[in-house]
Design an enzyme around this catalytic site. Structure first.
Site, PDB file in Angstrom:
ATOM      1  N   HIS A  85      46.327 104.814 -53.568  1.00 55.32           N
ATOM      2  CA  HIS A  85      45.663 104.865 -52.258  1.00 55.32           C
ATOM      3  C   HIS A  85      44.142 104.763 -52.349  1.00 55.32           C
ATOM      4  CE1 HIS A  85      46.182 109.139 -53.499  1.00 55.32           C
ATOM      5  NE2 HIS A  85      44.963 109.271 -53.020  1.00 55.32           N
ATOM      6  N   ASP A 121      47.367 112.591 -49.591  1.00 54.94           N
ATOM      7  CA  ASP A 121      46.014 112.051 -49.453  1.00 54.94           C
ATOM      8  C   ASP A 121      45.911 110.721 -48.720  1.00 54.94           C
ATOM      9  OD1 ASP A 121      43.247 112.233 -49.784  1.00 54.94           O
ATOM     10  OD2 ASP A 121      43.259 111.165 -51.677  1.00 54.94           O
ATOM     11  N   ASP A 157      43.961 111.449 -58.665  1.00 56.00           N
ATOM     12  CA  ASP A 157      43.844 110.039 -58.262  1.00 56.00           C
ATOM     13  C   ASP A 157      43.945 109.121 -59.472  1.00 56.00           C
ATOM     14  OD1 ASP A 157      43.269 110.142 -55.371  1.00 56.00           O
ATOM     15  OD2 ASP A 157      41.500 111.267 -55.986  1.00 56.00           O
ATOM     16  N   HIS A 169      45.922 117.267 -57.456  1.00 53.22           N
ATOM     17  CA  HIS A 169      45.959 115.905 -56.916  1.00 53.22           C
ATOM     18  C   HIS A 169      45.100 115.029 -57.821  1.00 53.22           C
ATOM     19  CE1 HIS A 169      46.051 112.459 -54.371  1.00 53.22           C
ATOM     20  NE2 HIS A 169      44.762 112.509 -54.124  1.00 53.22           N
TER      21      HIS A 169
END
Length: 914
Positions: free
Chosen positions: A378, A128, A6, A4
């Site tokens: 996000h 997430d 970001d 994951h």
């Protein structure tokens, strides 16, 4: 296996990609992709999924031809699978649907162009984001996805779903689209997006590796297999089929992929080896699309859901509703940038090739597209990043708009015939525009990106006291000069105000000349409420604003708003408005140690503190506009404004710097209290599109145990919210994403600004305490709310166009003296042959390649929302544009990565009676 990554959070996008600033967080995306590709080649059984196209695109550009061939082979063989595939994994609460569609289109187009059908994601993957919007599910369905997986949902909802084995469901994500058009299979992952406890083998993890040499003392295969089988069997009890998914990865993992794969190879081998002794567990490398295919083959029925997954809580006092408002200045800048990008895209098409390389140089829209796509992440527009990362997002948006300005200037020059330099006054929010402040003659070009004509109030900082304004045909336009309500950043003492009327998808030009012998600026009347000073009550005219469509009354004792009337529909309601703050929890509380922070809203009391029960006021009343200017405290003021032909009341609020002397921090709201009988119901939009009904202390799919009576009732408001009864509907249109609620019957509150002194322990490790070089004592934030009062059956006909206009505001450019006048070749232009019908919104007009354009037309009304405008509408594409000849058209899915007639999706069956 997954990572994951970001697209900015604790470090900037660049820092994450290169592995810079590891003192903040050890993470380097380029090394993850290098390592994973290398390890996939060592065992044909291995699989990996990748999500964030923004990072993969950067990595791909730097690879050799040999590496590219290898990666294409891995993709073709299904060993490297792209899931989600957008430029980023967007936030679902604070993003507008138009920007989400754009960023998904950008990412999916790159994958399509690079890898063909094998690179097309079949699964949406939002592991997430902090709550999940129904409109996102609807968009994913219309983009052709077979399913959707996420990791976060309310802890009470999860508990109920585990017991009922409803962690996999069918989400019916639209009231308007005929099923199964917006039906989306949705799966809730068992461990968020982390590995099962004890099975993390990344360099950032502490779990012991599998030690499988029986000659060594610390041989642990039996223990590892036993624990794994126990976890698998426990997980199987809360899912419906004999297939379960295990996420093996987490934030920025697989930088040394050998650690993961070496242990996973062993785990799979030893777990499957137990089948000889009767074990019923079979482990294999897989991907979400393979898992989804097996669920589809099971041919079961699934629980149906029609609401959304907001608000999200991970414990009784831990409501993730603060980020709906966090970093309000960045949220506003992102919304403005979205409008700027649409203008840039449209004018690139309308102006033709010269727009990219014309008299003002080389311009492009791609820089802005990428900046806006990254901003949807996000931890970007959500406001949940570190301060230096927020600054980087804003810098990217500013750089993108500078490149777009060249394109826009070139295009307007081509369309108007004027090659004079255009000035972009980007600081009008603080009343700064050097050209209008210093020039005695200039012109104003107003470009309207909407496909219908608009009337827009132009407000320009000036230092003169009287001006003449003429439209494109030389006719005089009513205007007024008022004393400026500034933030002490510019040099203007006055504002010139006039109403501009711009054609659909086009521009018009106004010329402005200083009248040296004109009358002084519009006179104002100042007063202190009688509640403060015991004076004779002023004349009633000081307490009423009346123009063509609305009547607004104020309480002469307090200076506060007291009533609103719609003169067309003959409606009148009692309406008071004031500003309050919630004291933020510092975590020192007997119920919970959870403080308020960037993510979490946790007031230490359910009753907010009123900032002032009275307001000092000043009135401006002219034929062009009427205003009541209110001062509540040194850090809260407002202008209540009526424009001549507006059907909405404007509340322009200015809040900040928030005082923090109490060492707690403040969360500032404005609250509207009305005579409307709401019965605890209120309504909010989903990503700016469809409307959802809310009810206080209620969730449609489980019995709620409410532990935070304020934060637990907050929902994201992306563009509008309303309250209504059988007679009246009061709608509030916002200019950015904000949090809000109806805590009391007949009231609607919206959070405007937050300044906090404690971190909420969700990873950002920094309090939300924004300052800047211009505002070292704390940010001052200015914004607009638009209020409309209508009858419920027809209210949507008014508030939907208002909301679209708030998102896609006209773009203003100015030219100096002599640059434009009646002698200019073209002072007015429309790219359409005629305005589109009220129900149709031109969502996208952008250059696709040299010979084609991507066009999206949207029916913007919900089913049964409007008696007239919810009906089907026919649009003739051949008669749409005034300057473009349509040679042919082919329909694609929503994300433009697949022909519509070739889009095939899995069919899922809801449980009986649903």
């Amino acid at each position: 296996p997954h990572t994951h990554d970001d697209v900015g959070w604790l470090k900037t996008v660049d820092q994450y990609y290169y592995g810079d600033r590891n003192d903040i967080q050890h993470a380097g995306v380029q090394y993850i992709l290098d390592s994973v590709v290398d390890q996939l080649l060592k065992n044909p059984d291995r699989r990996f999924i990748y999500v964030e196209t923004a990072f993969f695109y950067r990595w791909w550009k730097r690879q050799s031809a040999d590496v590219r061939r290898t990666v294409r082979r891995l993709v073709d063989e299904g060993r490297l699978e792209f899931v989600n595939g957008g430029w980023c994994m967007s936030d679902e609460a604070t993003t507008h649907y138009s920007a989400v569609i754009d960023q998904m289109t950008m990412g999916l187009r790159f994958l399509n162009d690079t890898f063909g059908p094998c690179g097309r994601p079949r699964v949406a993957w939002h592991i997430d984001p902090f709550g999940h919007a129904r409109e996102h599910a609807s968009m994913f369905a219309q983009m052709g996805y077979d399913g959707f997986f996420f990791g976060r949902l309310d802890y009470q909802d999860r508990s109920r779903r585990r017991i009922a084995r409803e962690q996999e469901l069918l989400w019916r994500a639209s009231d308007s689209l005929t099923p199964p058009m917006a039906d989306l299979f949705t799966g809730i992952l068992p461990n968020g997006y982390n590995p099962p406890e004890g099975f993390c083998w990344d360099q950032s993890c502490d779990d012991p590796p599998i030690r499988d040499d029986p000659d060594l003392e610390d041989y642990n295969v039996d223990d590892v297999v036993k624990r794994f089988l126990a976890i698998a069997n426990t997980q199987a009890k809360v899912y419906k089929t004999n297939h379960i998914i295990m996420t093996m990865g987490s934030d920025f993992q697989y930088e040394n992929a050998n650690l993961w794969y070496k242990n996973l190879d062993k785990l799979i081998r030893y777990v499957n080896g137990r089948q000889a002794n009767g074990s019923r567990v079979h482990a294999l490398y897989s991907t979400p699309s393979c898992y989804l295919q097996e669920l589809h083959r099971a041919n079961l029925t699934w629980a149906l859901k029609t609401d959304d997954f907001f608000p999200y809580a991970d414990d009784a006092h831990d409501l993730w509703t603060g980020y709906f408002t966090s970093r309000p200045a960045l949220k506003r800048y992102e919304r403005i940038s979205n409008g700027n990008l649409q203008t840039c895209n449209q004018l690139e098409v309308l102006g033709g090739p010269i727009s990219r390389n014309g008299p003002f140089g080389k311009g492009d829209s791609q820089t802005m597209k990428k900046a806006m796509a990254v901003a949807q992440h996000h931890d970007a527009v959500s406001g949940t990043e570190k301060q230096h990362v927020a600054d980087d997002y804003a810098r990217r948006l500013a750089g993108g708009w500078l490149r777009c300005q060249v394109l826009v200037s070139n295009s307007l020059a081509a369309l108007s015939g004027s090659t004079a330099e255009r000035i972009y006054c980007d600081k009008l929010n603080v009343s700064v525009c050097p050209l209008t402040e210093s020039s005695s003659k200039f012109s104003v070009n107003v470009y309207n990106p909407l496909a219908r004509p608009v009337s827009w109030p132009v407000r320009l900082p000036v230092n003169g006291t009287s001006y003449k304004v003429s439209d494109a045909e030389g006719r005089s336009v009513d205007c007024q000069v008022c004393v400026c309500v500034c933030v002490n950043r510019g040099f203007a003492v006055n504002e010139l105000v006039f109403q501009a009327r711009a054609p659909p998808l086009g521009f018009t030009t106004y010329s402005v000349s200083l009248l040296r012998d004109g009358p002084p600026a519009a006179s104002t009347r100042r007063r202190t409420p009688t509640a403060i000073q015991n004076k004779v009550r002023p004349p009633l005219c000081l307490c009423v604003l009346v123009l063509q469509f609305l009547r607004v009354t104020f309480d002469p004792d307090t200076g506060l708003l007291s009533g609103l009337s719609n003169l067309e529909t003959k409606q009148t309601i009692k309406l008071t408005q004031n500003f309050y703050w919630y004291n933020a929890s510092d975590g020192n509380n007997s119920k919970s140690d959870q403080p308020s922070g960037a993510y979490i809203f946790r007031p230490n009391s359910s009753t907010p503190f009123v900032i002032s029960r009275t307001a000092k006021t000043e009135t401006v009343q002219t034929s062009v506009l009427q205003e009541v200017r209110q001062w509540f405290s040194p850090w809260v003021s407002q202008v209540v404004r009526l424009h001549g032909d507006s059907r909405a009341l404007e509340l322009e609020w200015t809040v900040g710097p928030l005082p923090i002397d109490d060492d707690l921090g403040k969360e500032v709201i404005t609250r509207l209290d009305s005579s409307i009988q709401t019965a605890e119901y209120f309504y909010t939009d989903s990503n700016g599109r469809e409307i959802l009904q809310r009810k206080k202390d209620f969730r449609p799919t489980w019995i709620l145990r409410q532990s935070e009576p304020v934060a637990g009732n907050y929902y994201p408001i992306n563009s509008r919210a309303f309250i209504k009864d059988e007679v009246d509907q009061l709608t509030v249109v916002t200019d950015r994403s904000q949090g809000g609620s109806s805590i009391q019957n007949g009231s609607l509150e919206i959070m405007l600004h937050r300044r906090l002194l404690y971190d909420d322990v969700r990873g950002v490790a920094e309090p939300l305490n924004e300052t800047s070089a211009l505002f070292p004592e704390g940010l001052v934030v200015r914004g607009r709310l638009l209020l409309s009062l209508d009858r419920p059956p027809t209210a949507a006909d008014a508030h939907r166009p208002l909301a679209q206009q708030a998102v896609l505001q006209p773009t203003l450019t100015e030219e100096g003296e002599g640059a434009c006048g009646r002698w200019s070749p073209c002072l007015q232009f429309s790219g359409l042959q005629a305005a589109l019908p009220p129900a149709v919104h031109l969502l996208t007009l952008t250059q696709w390649d040299e010979d084609s354009v991507l066009l999206r037309l949207e029916h913007q009304f919900q089913s049964r929302e409007s008696k007239e405008n919810s009906r089907p509408v026919t649009v003739n594409l051949q008669k749409l544009f005034s300057t473009l000849e349509i040679l042919g058209a082919s329909e694609l899915n929503l994300s433009a990565n697949q022909w519509k007639d070739e889009m095939k999706r899995f069919h899922w069956t809801p449980q009986t009676g649903m």
